[in-house]
Design a protein around this motif. Structure first.
Motif, short mmCIF file in Angstrom:
data_model
loop_
_atom_site.label_atom_id
_atom_site.label_comp_id
_atom_site.label_asym_id
_atom_site.label_seq_id
_atom_site.Cartn_x
_atom_site.Cartn_y
_atom_site.Cartn_z
N LYS A 22 0.93 -1.03 0.08
CA LYS A 22 -0.02 -0.02 0.03
C LYS A 22 0.92 1.33 0.16
N SER A 25 2.20 1.69 -3.27
CA SER A 25 1.47 2.31 -4.24
C SER A 25 1.14 3.94 -4.09
N ASP A 26 0.89 4.06 -2.79
CA ASP A 26 0.65 5.59 -2.36
C ASP A 26 1.80 6.61 -2.96
N GLU A 29 1.44 6.79 -6.52
CA GLU A 29 0.16 7.81 -6.92
C GLU A 29 0.79 9.17 -6.74
N LEU A 30 1.37 9.50 -5.76
CA LEU A 30 1.82 10.70 -5.49
C LEU A 30 2.69 11.52 -6.57
N LYS A 31 3.58 10.50 -6.82
CA LYS A 31 4.65 10.83 -8.00
C LYS A 31 3.68 11.02 -9.21
N ARG A 32 2.71 10.45 -9.50
CA ARG A 32 1.97 10.63 -10.81
C ARG A 32 1.02 11.77 -10.72
N ARG A 33 0.49 12.24 -9.43
CA ARG A 33 0.01 13.68 -9.18
C ARG A 33 0.90 14.59 -9.42
N ASP A 52 6.76 1.48 -12.40
CA ASP A 52 5.83 2.07 -11.31
C ASP A 52 5.70 1.17 -10.26
N GLU A 53 4.44 0.91 -9.26
CA GLU A 53 4.58 0.28 -8.20
C GLU A 53 4.62 -1.08 -8.40
#
Ligand SMILES: Cc1ncc(COP(=O)(O)O)c(C=O)c1O
Length: 437
Positions: A22, A25-26, A29-33, A52-53
């Motif tokens: 998790k 994955s978080d 997610e932050l990197k994508r944002r 990625d993750e």
């Protein structure tokens, strides 16, 4: 029923692993944002790893498993890779350089009846990468250098005849920057003279010629999975083996020289070594060039992405080709053969003699805008200090390779270059080039 202590520990382990997954994955997610491109502040690299993750989770899991040596994930990677590339088997290595060393060393191995011997000649281009060339010298073979052609950066197969002598035994053939060589002409020559062929596919994963994947023509295809290549394991490589009989030899050379799979028992029969533990029975003069298991776990995820990666590289290449077609007065543009379907490693350019600016000025301009470039590897390998004492033959004066050394470079096409980055690249290129129109 009350759980045993072992059961409780296993439950806790599972919970912790879930938490780690998790968190990973978080993190992504932050990197994508936060991935918005800011021109000049953000560097546009010529290439880089795209993951990625999925990759990181797989690697983390293998590290937590606590088993680092090549094992089931490596086996699965090799199986899947062989299937994709249409070869009988493949052997994972710790780099593309190691893959080249293994391929050439295998041809010289005492396990090969018609093996290469010191002084035998290997034809190879002068405009090349160091560790494509080095295994020839490291195995006491004699390199015979061919020039490369403008635009394709590959050998002219007609020159193979000029290079041939009664000592010629093999060809070491890189597909420069992913651009397929003329495999019809090369294979005719290989068959006519019963030569070994090693294809260096480090930059050309996903390229094909006449519908057949590169790396499946030669006795061996060698691949690199360094971070800048079409797929990556961080570092890594593979030898794709067309003839299954070579697989245990490559594997033995990779694994310290020990006996891997079937080998000729006559070698030990009746000797003091007969029946010795295979793990310490040496049948080749080997190295240790193994990767780590968690690299294979990353590779299995990267293999699933190949088609997407190839598509973006081709799209970016075509966009740049269209752009540069307006500047043909300044540059020699990249060219490929009608039967070739390249998956380019980068977008190569060579300044024409009549260009109105110097390579350094152009590269400095791009660097100032945080756009990365690279030179075309060695240019002419034999000009480099390491090779001053190397004995070699050459065909002609290698003038194109010398010209590339001074005038060629490449820019990126990798999947990390999205449309925003590509547009910025094109605008920046245009600002420089339009000063000379
Ligand atoms: C044509 C070619 N061969 C071999 C290599 C070596 O691969 P590695 O960096 O994985 O050792 C490279 C590296 O980029 C290369 O471009």
């Amino acid at each position: 029923m009350e759980k045993t202590l072992q059961g409780k520990v296993l439950d806790e382990e599972r919970t912790i692993r879930d938490r780690i997954r998790k968190n990973v994955s978080d993190f992504f997610e932050l990197k994508r944002r936060d991935s918005k491109f800011t021109p000049i502040k953000d560097r546009i690299r010529y290439s880089g790893p795209v993951y990625d993750e999925k990759e990181v989770t797989q690697m983390m899991e293998r590290i937590l498993d606590g088993w680092f040596g090549v094992s089931s994930y490596s086996d699965e990677f090799e199986k899947n890779f062989s299937k994709i590339f249409g070869v009988s088997s493949s052997v994972l290595t710790n780099s593309g350089s190691s893959a080249n060393l293994l391929a050439v060393s295998a041809l010289c191995s005492n396990q090969v009846p018609n093996r290469l011997k010191p002084g035998d000649e290997v034809i190879t281009p002068a405009c090349t990468f160091s560790t494509t060339f080095n295994p020839i010298v490291q195995n006491s073979l004699t390199p015979v250098l061919l020039d490369v052609q403008p635009g394709t950066y590959n050998i002219n197969p007609e020159q193979l005849r000029e290079a041939f002598s009664r000592k010629t035994r093999a060809i070491m053939l890189p597909h420069t920057l992913g651009n397929p060589n003329d495999m019809d002409a090369v294979m005719d020559f290989v068959k006519e003279h019963d030569l070994f062929l090693v294809e260096d596919v480090a930059d050309a994963l996903g390229s094909s010629f006449g519908g057949k994947k590169l790396g499946s023509f030669g006795n061996f295809g060698t691949f690199s999975f360094y971070a800048s290549h079409q797929i990556t394991l961080g570092e890594g490589g593979a030898v794709a083996v067309r003839d299954k009989r070579f697989e245990p030899i490559i594997r033995s050379l990779r694994n310290w020289g020990r006996g891997e799979g079937p080998f000729d028992d006559d070698w030990t029969k009746g000797t003091i070594i007969e029946g010795y533990d295979n793990r310490y029975l040496y049948v080749t003069i080997g190295y240790n060039l193994k990767p780590l298991e968690f690299q294979a776990a990353m590779g299995l995820e990267q293999l699933k992405r190949i088609d997407g990666f190839i598509k973006i590289r081709k799209k970016n290449f075509n966009a740049l080709l269209e752009f540069f077609s307006s500047y043909e007065d300044q540059f020699i543009l990249p060219e490929s053969l009608p039967k070739a379907d390249p998956c380019w490693f980068g977008f190569p350019l060579t300044l024409k003699k009549e260009a109105k600016f110097k390579r350094k000025d152009f590269l400095d301009w791009l660097e100032k805008h945080n756009i990365e470039t690279r030179l075309l590897f060695a240019g002419n390998i034999i000009r480099h200090p390491a090779y001053r004492e190397v004995v070699y033959r050459k065909v002609g004066n290698l003038e194109n390779s010398d010209y590339n050394l001074k005038n060629s470079f490449f820019i990126g096409v990798y999947p990390g270059i999205d449309s925003e980055r590509l547009n910025f690249m094109v605008d920046t290129l245009k600002k420089f080039l339009d000063k000379f129109n």
